[in-house]
Design an enzyme around this catalytic site. Structure first.
Site, PDB file in Angstrom:
ATOM      1  N   ASP A  67     -49.121 -12.759  77.647  1.00 50.25           N
ATOM      2  CA  ASP A  67     -48.148 -12.587  78.735  1.00 50.25           C
ATOM      3  C   ASP A  67     -48.758 -11.906  79.948  1.00 50.25           C
ATOM      4  O   ASP A  67     -49.904 -11.435  79.900  1.00 50.25           O
ATOM      5  CB  ASP A  67     -46.923 -11.790  78.228  1.00 50.25           C
ATOM      6  CG  ASP A  67     -47.301 -10.551  77.417  1.00 50.25           C
ATOM      7  OD1 ASP A  67     -48.481 -10.137  77.467  1.00 50.25           O
ATOM      8  OD2 ASP A  67     -46.426  -9.993  76.739  1.00 50.25           O
ATOM      9  N   ASN A 136     -37.854  -2.559  70.463  1.00 49.34           N
ATOM     10  CA  ASN A 136     -36.668  -3.399  70.227  1.00 49.34           C
ATOM     11  C   ASN A 136     -36.998  -4.653  69.414  1.00 49.34           C
ATOM     12  O   ASN A 136     -36.182  -5.552  69.298  1.00 49.34           O
ATOM     13  CB  ASN A 136     -36.018  -3.800  71.560  1.00 49.34           C
ATOM     14  CG  ASN A 136     -36.937  -4.657  72.431  1.00 49.34           C
ATOM     15  OD1 ASN A 136     -38.079  -4.925  72.071  1.00 49.34           O
ATOM     16  ND2 ASN A 136     -36.441  -5.095  73.576  1.00 49.34           N
ATOM     17  N   HIS A 138     -39.430  -6.838  70.116  1.00 42.69           N
ATOM     18  CA  HIS A 138     -39.981  -7.986  70.854  1.00 42.69           C
ATOM     19  C   HIS A 138     -41.438  -8.228  70.465  1.00 42.69           C
ATOM     20  O   HIS A 138     -42.143  -7.318  70.029  1.00 42.69           O
ATOM     21  CB  HIS A 138     -39.807  -7.833  72.374  1.00 42.69           C
ATOM     22  CG  HIS A 138     -40.702  -6.848  73.056  1.00 42.69           C
ATOM     23  ND1 HIS A 138     -40.376  -6.263  74.258  1.00 42.69           N
ATOM     24  CD2 HIS A 138     -41.913  -6.335  72.734  1.00 42.69           C
ATOM     25  CE1 HIS A 138     -41.345  -5.461  74.638  1.00 42.69           C
ATOM     26  NE2 HIS A 138     -42.294  -5.480  73.732  1.00 42.69           N
ATOM     27  N   GLU A 143     -37.910 -10.930  74.392  1.00 46.55           N
ATOM     28  CA  GLU A 143     -36.929  -9.884  74.142  1.00 46.55           C
ATOM     29  C   GLU A 143     -35.859 -10.398  73.172  1.00 46.55           C
ATOM     30  O   GLU A 143     -35.778 -11.616  72.924  1.00 46.55           O
ATOM     31  CB  GLU A 143     -36.286  -9.471  75.475  1.00 46.55           C
ATOM     32  CG  GLU A 143     -37.269  -8.950  76.521  1.00 46.55           C
ATOM     33  CD  GLU A 143     -37.742  -7.508  76.271  1.00 46.55           C
ATOM     34  OE1 GLU A 143     -37.865  -7.094  75.107  1.00 46.55           O
ATOM     35  OE2 GLU A 143     -38.011  -6.804  77.259  1.00 46.55           O
TER      36      GLU A 143
HETATM   37  P1  PGA Z   1     -47.405  -0.900  73.001  1.00 44.98           P
HETATM   38  O1  PGA Z   1     -46.497  -2.159  73.355  1.00 44.98           O
HETATM   39  O2  PGA Z   1     -48.571  -1.419  72.234  1.00 44.98           O
HETATM   40  O3  PGA Z   1     -47.805  -0.310  74.319  1.00 44.98           O
HETATM   41  O4  PGA Z   1     -46.550   0.028  72.181  1.00 44.98           O
HETATM   42  C1  PGA Z   1     -46.267  -3.120  72.385  1.00 44.98           C
HETATM   43  C2  PGA Z   1     -45.334  -4.186  72.903  1.00 44.98           C
HETATM   44  O5  PGA Z   1     -44.445  -3.902  73.720  1.00 44.98           O
HETATM   45  O6  PGA Z   1     -45.474  -5.340  72.462  1.00 44.98           O
END
Ligand code: PGA
Length: 249
Positions: A67, A136, A138, A143
């Site tokens: 992404d 959450n 995702h 999301e």
């Molecule tokens: P993070 O993010 O590794 O910074 O915790 C993970 C994500 O949002 O997929």
């Protein structure tokens, strides 16, 4: 789905790097699916260490990232292209022409997304997809409510995700509110998936991903249906799991 619980982030990262390295060793033209965020940073450092020790060659490696923030140029220090260069590509012998990150600045985003999907297929598909997970549930920027068959597209970030990512920006209002993200359907087509997670703030999402029902409310739960999927997590991220899981494969 296999679940491996490690004591520390360092052990999680070494294990993740070994699994990715194994794919690089075993394929003639390996195609990696790569993730950004704080979780895989130490795993990338382990891969760099292996490369610098002469054990891992990236000359034939090709990659697709999950992404990118919409509206950020590659040169922005919070763009995911910048992150990948800084945390991995600049330190190994990968040809940057063989690395792909969705563009956050495409004029015609649906056309650029369709191109991205076509290129993944044209390059033979993804051999191993690295994933983190949001608090959450995702994966990439899919999301809650993202469909199982979703493809690369423009997505709106939830307020919780914007809040989680605000730590990387000067202020919350600087966090982009849209992104371009591979879909769940795109991710599930990878031949192998490895999801990394550490920290107590991920424990609820991990418990729902591993032991909860498959639901679009927890997009990571869709990986339960993948035939070749490994979760490597630390004991804090595992702290809400009811089952007992091994510490190695
Ligand atoms: P993070 O993010 O590794 O910074 O915790 C993970 C994500 O949002 O997929």
């Amino acid at each position: 789905m296999q679940v491996i619980v490690k004591n520390t982030v360092e052990e999680m990262s070494r294990c993740g790097a070994e699994i990715v390295a194994e794919v690089i060793f075993s394929k003639k033209n390996p195609v990696l699916g790569l993730a950004t965020g704080s979780t895989p940073v130490k795993m990338y450092q382990e891969l760099i260490k292996m490369h610098k020790a002469g054990k891992l060659d990236f000359a034939k490696v090709r990659s697709f990232n999950l992404d990118e923030y919409a509206g950020l140029a590659e040169t922005h220090d919070q763009s995911y292209r910048y992150f990948m260069n800084f945390n991995l590509f600049d330190h190994v012998n990968i040809n940057k022409k063989n690395t792909n990150v969705p563009s956050g600045l495409a004029k015609d985003i649906p056309a650029a997304c369709a191109e991205y999907e076509k290129k993944i297929v044209a390059w033979g598909g993804i051999d191993i997809q690295v994933l983190g997970i949001g608090t959450n549930g995702h994966i990439a920027f899919n999301e809650p409510l993202s469909g199982k068959n979703s493809r690369t597209r423009k997505v709106a970030l939830t307020d919780g995700t914007i809040q989680d990512n605000a730590r990387f920006f000067a202020k919350k209002s600087d966090v982009p509110t849209f992104a371009v993200s591979m879909g769940i359907g795109t991710i599930l087509e990878a031949r192998k998936i490895i999801l990394l997670a550490n920290g107590k703030n991920k424990a609820d999402a991990i418990a729902k991903t591993v032991e909860g029902p498959i639901t679009h409310m927890i997009p990571a739960s869709f990986i339960q249906s993948h035939a070749n999927c490994i979760l490597v997590i630390d004991k804090d991220a595992a702290s809400m799991l009811k089952g007992k899981y091994p510490s190695s494969l």
